[in-house]
Scaffold this motif. Structure first.
Motif: not given
Lengths: 554, 322
Positions: A333-347, A300-302
């Protein structure tokens, strides 16, 4: 006659005592090491736990706690010599320069005509002009893009060299700028390597710059050079790109502004992505190993605020589209964006093992290397081989010691015993000095000590033989001792200075274990001259004052 | 009763056959040179690049089986040798495997090491790699260069120091002895094909230092005696000086050899080559300081009038009282 001032006596004993006290911790090596580690740990976390203070109490605080560092060949560990591929940076500099050059020359279209980028070596930019007669003007305007070199030595120089070759304009970095860039690149690389190794948290790593573009890394304890290479050898350039298409052909024309990258864990799968990344690893503030919802290892990253905004905006506009997470030109990896990711964190998920995800998190936290590394030298020494070497060295030193002591006793009687006391002090002094300057003891270093044991008696032998000779001319014992010391001095000094010269040259030219040998040899020369000229002499004088012998047998 | 390696007063004539000694030394040096030309040195990876792997296993080393297993990997030239040492335990079987530098690669890749490991595990299931060292051709080339420079620098520095402290004839004699020792040491490494690596360069330089130590002690006495016996011929003065220092020469060589031999026997196989070089150097160095350095001094002659202060002779250290 035979007199030594009181203050000199005090001074000599003080030096000897200091040497012994400094050498003492080495007799309790493990205990002192635990103490030192505990003290460092307490300082690092700003408080003590019961366990840590118990370990810290193993060695009294007021005693010196300096230890002789054991070299890799004695402790085991990994050694790497890496060359920073400084040219990598020239290439990216040139790539970044192209849009600027293009825009500048377009403004001059009337004089230079149309321009076209030509294939070239990576560290230069070749532009063909359709109107070569405008070359002078083109050179002039491109030169205008150059900036002064930012370095201490290159003052006044510009960072770009611009020249004409036929109808082609050639832009390269100037020599001064290359030097400045190289230096910056290597220093950055050094810093990032240090951060990465600190993240892994091993004890006393050596990370040194060697020469212009090399970095020496020595880490005791790490299993192997290969493991160490995984930590520091990866560039760890993390970028997020919009995906154009997914295909199976690596040679498919990607189109202008796009590039085709292979997938990391799927053989034969390639992604065509936009070259310009949406966000890069530089905008990360944290990365931690974790698990995804299926319990597979992930990271996970920020992002920092700018990164978070760019990432948030992009995801909001591209719901349903895939985007690629790219590490060092491979698509993780090349995931499909499911939704808006506002918080600036991801996995980041992929086919990671727990170890890989931990390493990746370390790499992302420490930052990317500015340029690739090429490993010129790598050595892994198993801890058991080091332990065997220490053990063999210890036994050999004790036997060598005993043999020389017996031999000296047999040859010179009472005086031999004095020399023996001096010899024991001599070895203690070497260890004291080694601990004091924090030098590293290597296997050849042990050989250096053994050699010193053999040679340390030389100065004493020179004196004793000289006293014997002086006794033949029957001047009385006191006079013979005095003359013996006086006349032997020039031979002792000359002989030891010449050996010392070779030790210095070895130290300067050598590296690693050889340098360890030079250190013990050099220190051994200093201490053996000291013990022979001062300590043995003091012992003899003290004995002489007490006994006042009429005759002397040496 | 004292142990004496050399009788109290000796009066050997060391220059009865100066040509013989110089001839022997010359012949040995020629031999060393021929051996070097014909066989060359058995360079370790420090100097020619490549990888060495030290393996350990409980079952005995079968060099043939190892070689057969590794041959199929097509890694080029592979040398396998079993290592014996009195300090090894009963089920400690050690082998050294050397793989040549791989085309187009600096250091060996982790994959190659892994393949070698899995291949060898088929032969000896419990095999462990206790050390893996890999040096790229780029570095090894530089290491050779630095080593040669180091030895030349050492010899040069010493030449200057002795010239300053004595006279140029002494300096030439001492350096001739050094070159003699270095060539003979390289010669024996070439003849016996002992692995020549970076540590041996350290040993070479120590030999330079040791041999010099011996030579300087003799020369120091020569200088003193030249002033003491102004009228005697040089040959006699040299003989007196060597005889007077003979006891010391043997004592020091003996103690150093005692220490080195115990290291040779008990110090483990990793530094055995290094210690061997030094033992050889001590023996050759002792010989050369008498028979090479002094003989050359005799041939060159020395300016005898040391009494005049402006003779640019070396400065004696003043008597320092402790």
């Amino acid at each position: 006659m035979l007199q030594i001032d009181l203050w000199k006596r005090v001074l000599i004993w003080a030096v000897v005592a200091a040497g012994l006290v400094l050498a003492l911790p080495n007799l309790f090596y493990e205990r002192v090491e635990m103490h030192n580690d505990a003290v460092a740990a307490i300082e690092a976390r700003g408080g003590a736990t019961a366990e840590l203070s118990a370990e810290a109490d193993l060695w009294p605080e007021w005693m010196p706690s300096g230890l002789v560092n054991l070299g890799l060949d004695l402790r085991g560990g990994a050694h790497l010599l890496a060359e920073v591929q400084v040219e990598d940076v020239y290439e990216s500099r040139m790539e970044a320069l192209w849009p600027e050059v293009r825009d500048t020359l377009r403004d001059e279209r009337d004089t230079v005509g149309t321009i076209r980028l030509q294939p070239s070596a990576p560290d230069e930019l070749r532009v063909r002009l359709s109107q070569p007669e405008g070359m002078a003007r083109a050179i002039e305007v491109v030169r205008g893009l150059a900036r002064p070199v930012t370095s201490v030595t290159g003052t006044g120089a510009q960072d770009l060299d611009v020249a004409a070759e036929g109808d082609e304009l050639v832009v390269t970095l100037s020599e001064a700028e290359k030097r400045a860039t190289d230096d910056r690149t290597v220093r950055q690389a050094l810093e990032i390597i240090r951060r990465r190794i600190d993240e892994v948290g091993t004890r006393e790593p050596t990370i040194q710059r060697q020469g212009a573009d090399r970095i020496l890394i020595q880490v005791p304890g790490v299993g192997s050079a290969a493991e160490l290479k995984e930590i520091i050898g990866t560039t760890a350039q993390l970028t997020f790109h919009p995906v154009v298409s997914r295909n199976a052909d690596p040679d498919a024309a990607p189109g202008i502004g796009n590039e085709t990258l292979p997938a990391m864990d799927q053989e034969g799968v390639f992604y065509t992505v936009e070259s310009a990344p949406v966000v890069t690893g530089e905008q990360l503030v944290d990365a931690q190993p974790s698990f995804d919802q299926n319990g597979r290892p992930a990271v996970t990253f920020r992002f920092n605020p700018t990164g978070a905004r760019a990432f948030g905006d992009y995801t909001a506009e591209n719901i349903g589209n895939p985007f690629a997470i790219v590490l060092d030109d491979e698509v993780i990896s090349a995931p499909v964006i499911q939704s808006h990711i506002p918080g600036g964190t991801g996995i980041i998920t992929g086919n990671f093992t727990v170890e890989e995800s931990t390493n990746l998190a370390v790499l992302l936290r420490a930052g990317a290397l500015p340029a690739g590394l090429e490993f010129l030298e790598e050595r892994t020494i198993g801890p058991e081989l080091g332990a065997d070497s220490i053990e063999a060295g210890r036994i050999a030193t004790i036997v060598a010691f005993a043999a020389v002591l017996v031999f000296m006793g047999l040859s010179y009687g009472m005086f031999g015993l004095f020399a023996n006391v001096a010899l024991i002090l001599n070895v203690a002094l070497i260890f004291g000095l080694l601990s004091l300057i924090g030098a590293t003891l290597t296997l050849p270093g042990i050989a250096g000590i053994v050699l010193t044991v053999g040679m340390a008696v030389d100065a004493n032998v020179l004196v004793f033989e000289r006293i014997r000779e002086e006794l033949k001319t029957a001047k009385g014992p006191a006079r013979a001792i005095q003359l013996g010391y006086e006349k032997a001095l020039s031979a002792i000094v000359d002989a030891n200075i010449t050996t010392f010269i070779t030790a210095v040259i070895l130290y300067v030219m050598g590296s690693g274990p050889v340098r360890g040998f030079a250190i013990t040899l050099g220190l051994g020369i200093l201490t053996s001259v000291f013990t022979a000229i001062f300590v043995t002499r003091l012992l003899i004088v003290m004995w002489f004052e007490r006994r006042r012998p009429r005759t002397l047998e040496v | 009763m004292r142990l004496r390696l050399v009788p109290q007063d000796t009066s050997f004539d060391f220059f009865a056959r100066p040509k013989l000694w110089l001839g022997i030394s010359g012949a040995l040096m020629a031999l060393a040179f021929v051996s070097f030309l014909l066989q060359g040195l058995n360079f370790g990876i420090d100097f020619r690049g490549g990888t060495t792997i030290r393996t350990e296993s409980a079952q005995p080393v079968d060099v043939g089986a190892y070689r057969d297993a590794l041959q199929q990997l097509e890694l080029g030239d592979i040398a396998i040798s079993e290592v014996f040492d009195p300090t090894f335990g009963p089920d400690q079987n050690v082998a050294m495997i050397r793989i040549q530098a791989q085309e187009g690669e600096e250091a060996v890749s982790a994959e190659v090491i892994e393949t070698v490991r899995t291949t060898l595990q088929e032969v000896a299931p419990d095999i462990r790699f206790v050390s893996v060292e890999s040096v790229g051709p780029k570095v090894s080339g530089e290491l050779i260069q630095t080593a040669i420079i180091a030895v030349l620098l050492a010899i040069g520095a010493v030449l200057i120091y002795i010239w300053l402290r004595f006279e140029w004839q002494f300096a030439l004699g001492a350096v001739a002895a050094l070159v003699h020792d270095v060539i003979l040491t390289i010669g024996i490494f070439s003849e016996l094909q002992i692995r020549f690596d970076l540590a041996i360069i350290a040993a070479l330089l120590t030999i330079v230092g040791y041999s010099l130590n011996d030579t300087v002690v003799v020369f120091d006495r020569v200088r003193e005696n030249l002033m003491k016996y102004k009228k005697r011929p040089l040959r006699e003065v040299l003989n007196i000086s060597i005889n007077e220092t003979l006891s010391r020469t043997f004592m020091t060589s003996a103690t150093t050899l005692l220490a080195l031999v115990s290291l040779f026997v008990l110090g483990g196989d990793v530094i055995r080559g290094f210690v061997f070089a030094m033992i050889w150097g001590v023996i050759v160095g002792t010989y050369s300081s008498i028979f090479v350095a002094s003989t050359i001094l005799l041939v060159l002659g020395v300016k005898r009038d040391w009494s005049k202060p402006d003779q640019a002779a070396g400065t004696q250290f003043s008597d320092v009282d402790a």
